[in-house]
Each structure stands twice: as structure tokens, then as C-alpha cells.
Design a protein around this motif. Structure first.
Motif, PDB file in Angstrom:
ATOM      1  N   MET A   1     -18.643 -25.285  -7.815  1.00 42.13           N
ATOM      2  CA  MET A   1     -19.198 -23.849  -8.140  1.00 42.13           C
ATOM      3  C   MET A   1     -20.433 -24.185  -8.912  1.00 42.13           C
ATOM      4  O   MET A   1     -20.348 -25.139  -9.597  1.00 42.13           O
ATOM      5  N   ASN A   2     -21.245 -23.298  -9.067  1.00 45.81           N
ATOM      6  CA  ASN A   2     -22.476 -23.326  -9.963  1.00 45.81           C
ATOM      7  C   ASN A   2     -21.851 -23.222 -11.344  1.00 45.81           C
ATOM      8  O   ASN A   2     -21.011 -22.427 -11.561  1.00 45.81           O
ATOM      9  N   ASP A   3     -22.600 -23.696 -12.334  1.00 45.86           N
ATOM     10  CA  ASP A   3     -22.480 -23.454 -13.776  1.00 45.86           C
ATOM     11  C   ASP A   3     -22.765 -22.119 -14.251  1.00 45.86           C
ATOM     12  O   ASP A   3     -23.611 -21.596 -13.498  1.00 45.86           O
ATOM     13  N   PRO A   4     -22.366 -21.324 -14.929  1.00 49.56           N
ATOM     14  CA  PRO A   4     -22.719 -20.207 -15.425  1.00 49.56           C
ATOM     15  C   PRO A   4     -24.162 -20.369 -15.890  1.00 49.56           C
ATOM     16  O   PRO A   4     -24.380 -21.485 -16.704  1.00 49.56           O
ATOM     17  N   LEU A   5     -25.025 -19.615 -15.888  1.00 49.23           N
ATOM     18  CA  LEU A   5     -26.582 -19.333 -16.483  1.00 49.23           C
ATOM     19  C   LEU A   5     -26.314 -18.408 -17.641  1.00 49.23           C
ATOM     20  O   LEU A   5     -25.912 -17.420 -17.665  1.00 49.23           O
ATOM     21  N   HIS A   6     -26.504 -19.412 -18.757  1.00 49.62           N
ATOM     22  CA  HIS A   6     -26.349 -18.575 -20.270  1.00 49.62           C
ATOM     23  C   HIS A   6     -27.686 -17.912 -20.633  1.00 49.62           C
ATOM     24  O   HIS A   6     -28.599 -18.301 -19.653  1.00 49.62           O
ATOM     25  N   PRO A   7     -27.621 -16.824 -21.435  1.00 54.57           N
ATOM     26  CA  PRO A   7     -28.874 -16.047 -21.458  1.00 54.57           C
ATOM     27  C   PRO A   7     -29.797 -17.239 -22.163  1.00 54.57           C
ATOM     28  O   PRO A   7     -29.584 -18.099 -22.840  1.00 54.57           O
ATOM     29  N   THR A   8     -31.165 -16.690 -21.819  1.00 51.89           N
ATOM     30  CA  THR A   8     -32.304 -17.515 -22.123  1.00 51.89           C
ATOM     31  C   THR A   8     -32.654 -17.080 -23.231  1.00 51.89           C
ATOM     32  O   THR A   8     -32.534 -15.666 -23.771  1.00 51.89           O
ATOM     33  N   SER A   9     -33.873 -17.450 -23.859  1.00 51.20           N
ATOM     34  CA  SER A   9     -34.684 -16.978 -25.053  1.00 51.20           C
ATOM     35  C   SER A   9     -35.387 -15.613 -24.657  1.00 51.20           C
ATOM     36  O   SER A   9     -35.775 -14.865 -25.401  1.00 51.20           O
ATOM     37  N   ASN A  10     -35.536 -15.325 -23.260  1.00 49.12           N
ATOM     38  CA  ASN A  10     -36.201 -14.263 -22.998  1.00 49.12           C
ATOM     39  C   ASN A  10     -35.261 -13.132 -22.535  1.00 49.12           C
ATOM     40  O   ASN A  10     -35.670 -12.233 -21.955  1.00 49.12           O
ATOM     41  N   GLN A  40     -21.037 -15.673  -3.200  1.00 50.31           N
ATOM     42  CA  GLN A  40     -20.111 -16.646  -2.712  1.00 50.31           C
ATOM     43  C   GLN A  40     -18.593 -16.128  -3.093  1.00 50.31           C
ATOM     44  O   GLN A  40     -17.578 -16.104  -2.324  1.00 50.31           O
ATOM     45  N   ALA A  41     -18.383 -15.949  -4.525  1.00 48.26           N
ATOM     46  CA  ALA A  41     -17.102 -15.466  -4.956  1.00 48.26           C
ATOM     47  C   ALA A  41     -16.912 -14.001  -4.309  1.00 48.26           C
ATOM     48  O   ALA A  41     -15.665 -13.875  -4.008  1.00 48.26           O
ATOM     49  N   LEU A  42     -17.664 -13.198  -4.151  1.00 50.12           N
ATOM     50  CA  LEU A  42     -17.414 -11.928  -3.720  1.00 50.12           C
ATOM     51  C   LEU A  42     -16.906 -12.120  -2.207  1.00 50.12           C
ATOM     52  O   LEU A  42     -16.206 -11.426  -1.927  1.00 50.12           O
ATOM     53  N   GLU A  43     -17.608 -12.909  -1.625  1.00 48.31           N
ATOM     54  CA  GLU A  43     -17.296 -13.083   0.075  1.00 48.31           C
ATOM     55  C   GLU A  43     -16.069 -13.763   0.213  1.00 48.31           C
ATOM     56  O   GLU A  43     -15.159 -13.395   1.099  1.00 48.31           O
ATOM     57  N   ALA A  44     -15.691 -14.320  -0.835  1.00 45.23           N
ATOM     58  CA  ALA A  44     -14.414 -15.487  -0.730  1.00 45.23           C
ATOM     59  C   ALA A  44     -13.066 -14.649  -1.383  1.00 45.23           C
ATOM     60  O   ALA A  44     -11.857 -15.034  -0.869  1.00 45.23           O
ATOM     61  N   HIS A  45     -13.276 -13.577  -2.153  1.00 45.15           N
ATOM     62  CA  HIS A  45     -11.983 -12.915  -2.606  1.00 45.15           C
ATOM     63  C   HIS A  45     -12.241 -11.352  -2.673  1.00 45.15           C
ATOM     64  O   HIS A  45     -13.279 -11.065  -2.928  1.00 45.15           O
ATOM     65  N   ASP A  46     -10.856 -10.742  -2.749  1.00 44.04           N
ATOM     66  CA  ASP A  46     -10.901  -9.550  -3.156  1.00 44.04           C
ATOM     67  C   ASP A  46     -11.140  -9.128  -4.426  1.00 44.04           C
ATOM     68  O   ASP A  46     -10.421  -9.575  -5.320  1.00 44.04           O
ATOM     69  N   ILE A  47     -12.166  -8.279  -4.550  1.00 44.84           N
ATOM     70  CA  ILE A  47     -12.654  -7.921  -5.870  1.00 44.84           C
ATOM     71  C   ILE A  47     -11.671  -7.529  -6.767  1.00 44.84           C
ATOM     72  O   ILE A  47     -11.484  -7.744  -8.055  1.00 44.84           O
ATOM     73  N   ASP A  48     -10.650  -6.414  -6.236  1.00 39.33           N
ATOM     74  CA  ASP A  48      -9.712  -5.915  -6.954  1.00 39.33           C
ATOM     75  C   ASP A  48      -8.678  -6.988  -7.663  1.00 39.33           C
ATOM     76  O   ASP A  48      -8.384  -6.756  -8.641  1.00 39.33           O
ATOM     77  N   GLU A  49      -8.364  -7.867  -6.605  1.00 39.10           N
ATOM     78  CA  GLU A  49      -7.419  -9.051  -7.157  1.00 39.10           C
ATOM     79  C   GLU A  49      -8.099  -9.690  -8.270  1.00 39.10           C
ATOM     80  O   GLU A  49      -7.362 -10.113  -9.129  1.00 39.10           O
ATOM     81  N   VAL A  50      -9.239 -10.034  -8.148  1.00 41.37           N
ATOM     82  CA  VAL A  50     -10.239 -10.723  -9.208  1.00 41.37           C
ATOM     83  C   VAL A  50     -10.060 -10.051 -10.485  1.00 41.37           C
ATOM     84  O   VAL A  50      -9.798 -10.503 -11.663  1.00 41.37           O
ATOM     85  N   LEU A  51     -10.209  -8.905 -10.531  1.00 42.04           N
ATOM     86  CA  LEU A  51     -10.688  -8.107 -11.719  1.00 42.04           C
ATOM     87  C   LEU A  51      -9.297  -7.906 -12.464  1.00 42.04           C
ATOM     88  O   LEU A  51      -9.049  -7.426 -13.681  1.00 42.04           O
ATOM     89  N   ARG A  52      -8.111  -8.004 -11.466  1.00 42.71           N
ATOM     90  CA  ARG A  52      -6.649  -7.580 -12.299  1.00 42.71           C
ATOM     91  C   ARG A  52      -6.434  -8.555 -13.586  1.00 42.71           C
ATOM     92  O   ARG A  52      -5.687  -8.501 -14.654  1.00 42.71           O
ATOM     93  N   TRP A  53      -7.039  -9.835 -13.570  1.00 44.36           N
ATOM     94  CA  TRP A  53      -6.852 -10.848 -14.540  1.00 44.36           C
ATOM     95  C   TRP A  53      -7.388 -10.132 -15.869  1.00 44.36           C
ATOM     96  O   TRP A  53      -6.911 -10.420 -16.929  1.00 44.36           O
ATOM     97  N   PHE A  54      -8.540  -9.291 -16.014  1.00 46.05           N
ATOM     98  CA  PHE A  54      -8.853  -8.774 -17.084  1.00 46.05           C
ATOM     99  C   PHE A  54      -7.835  -7.911 -17.903  1.00 46.05           C
ATOM    100  O   PHE A  54      -8.194  -7.469 -18.880  1.00 46.05           O
ATOM    101  N   ASN A  55      -6.743  -7.535 -16.977  1.00 41.04           N
ATOM    102  CA  ASN A  55      -5.768  -6.732 -17.661  1.00 41.04           C
ATOM    103  C   ASN A  55      -4.617  -7.247 -18.061  1.00 41.04           C
ATOM    104  O   ASN A  55      -3.513  -6.652 -18.511  1.00 41.04           O
ATOM    105  N   LEU A  56      -4.550  -8.554 -17.908  1.00 40.95           N
ATOM    106  CA  LEU A  56      -3.376  -9.254 -18.066  1.00 40.95           C
ATOM    107  C   LEU A  56      -3.591  -9.767 -19.469  1.00 40.95           C
ATOM    108  O   LEU A  56      -4.785 -10.033 -20.309  1.00 40.95           O
ATOM    109  N   PRO A  57      -2.280 -10.255 -20.199  1.00 41.97           N
ATOM    110  CA  PRO A  57      -2.483 -10.694 -21.513  1.00 41.97           C
ATOM    111  C   PRO A  57      -2.908 -11.894 -21.734  1.00 41.97           C
ATOM    112  O   PRO A  57      -2.801 -12.870 -20.618  1.00 41.97           O
TER     113      PRO A  57
END
Length: 94
Positions: A1-10, A40-57
Motif C-alpha cells: 500500500m502507499n505510504d500516507p502523504l503528509h501535509p506539505t508546506s503549502n 483502492q481501500a474503498l473498493e476492497a472494503h465496506d466503508i461502514d466496517e472500516v469506520l467502526r474502528w473509530f468508535n472502539l476503545p
């Protein structure tokens, strides 16, 4: 997978090809701020299942953190100071 693109100076916070997760979907999971996901992540995974992580401890995150969120995906927690405060914090799922 691609590495995240971090914010740039602009202030560029994510790749232009990323898909912004709609507000209605974020609201359904009690999430605020801007969330982006690679096509790619959106095509391969159900978005609701992915977002559930953010409500877990889990340990707190800070700007610049990358977390494994399961399903073979990671989330980058970023800040774009070129945007208004309510939109400055973002998550990029890849």
C-alpha cells in the motif's frame, strides 16, 4: 500500500485522488472532521466496517500518528493549517 502523504508546506493534506467520505456516512458513525480514503481501500472494503474502528476503545492519537485500523488498512491523523479549524483535522485511510 502507499505510504500516507503528509501535509506539505503549502498545506496540501492528502492526495487529490483520495475520496472524501460523505458527511452522512461520518455522521452515522458519530465522526467529525474530514475523512479521506484511497480508491483502492474503498473498493476492497465496506466503508461502514472500516469506520467502526473509530468508535472502539484505543489509546489517544495525536496529529501525525499512523494507526493500523484492521482489514489491512492504516489511518493517518493529520492537520491542514490552510483550512478553517473545523476542517483542519483530517484522517486519511489507506
Amino acid at each position: 500500500m502507499n505510504d500516507p502523504l503528509h501535509p506539505t508546506s503549502n498545506g496540501e493534506a492528502h492526495q487529490a485522488a483520495d475520496v472524501q467520505i460523505p458527511e452522512a456516512t461520518r455522521r452515522k458513525h458519530y465522526l467529525s472532521g474530514e475523512f479521506f480514503i484511497t480508491p483502492q481501500a474503498l473498493e476492497a472494503h465496506d466503508i461502514d466496517e472500516v469506520l467502526r474502528w473509530f468508535n472502539l476503545p484505543h489509546e489517544p492519537v495525536t496529529v501525525g500518528d499512523v494507526r493500523d485500523i484492521g482489514h489491512g488498512l492504516k489511518a493517518y491523523f493529520g492537520y491542514d493549517d490552510s483550512k478553517p479549524m473545523r476542517k483542519a483535522l483530517f484522517v486519511r485511510i489507506y
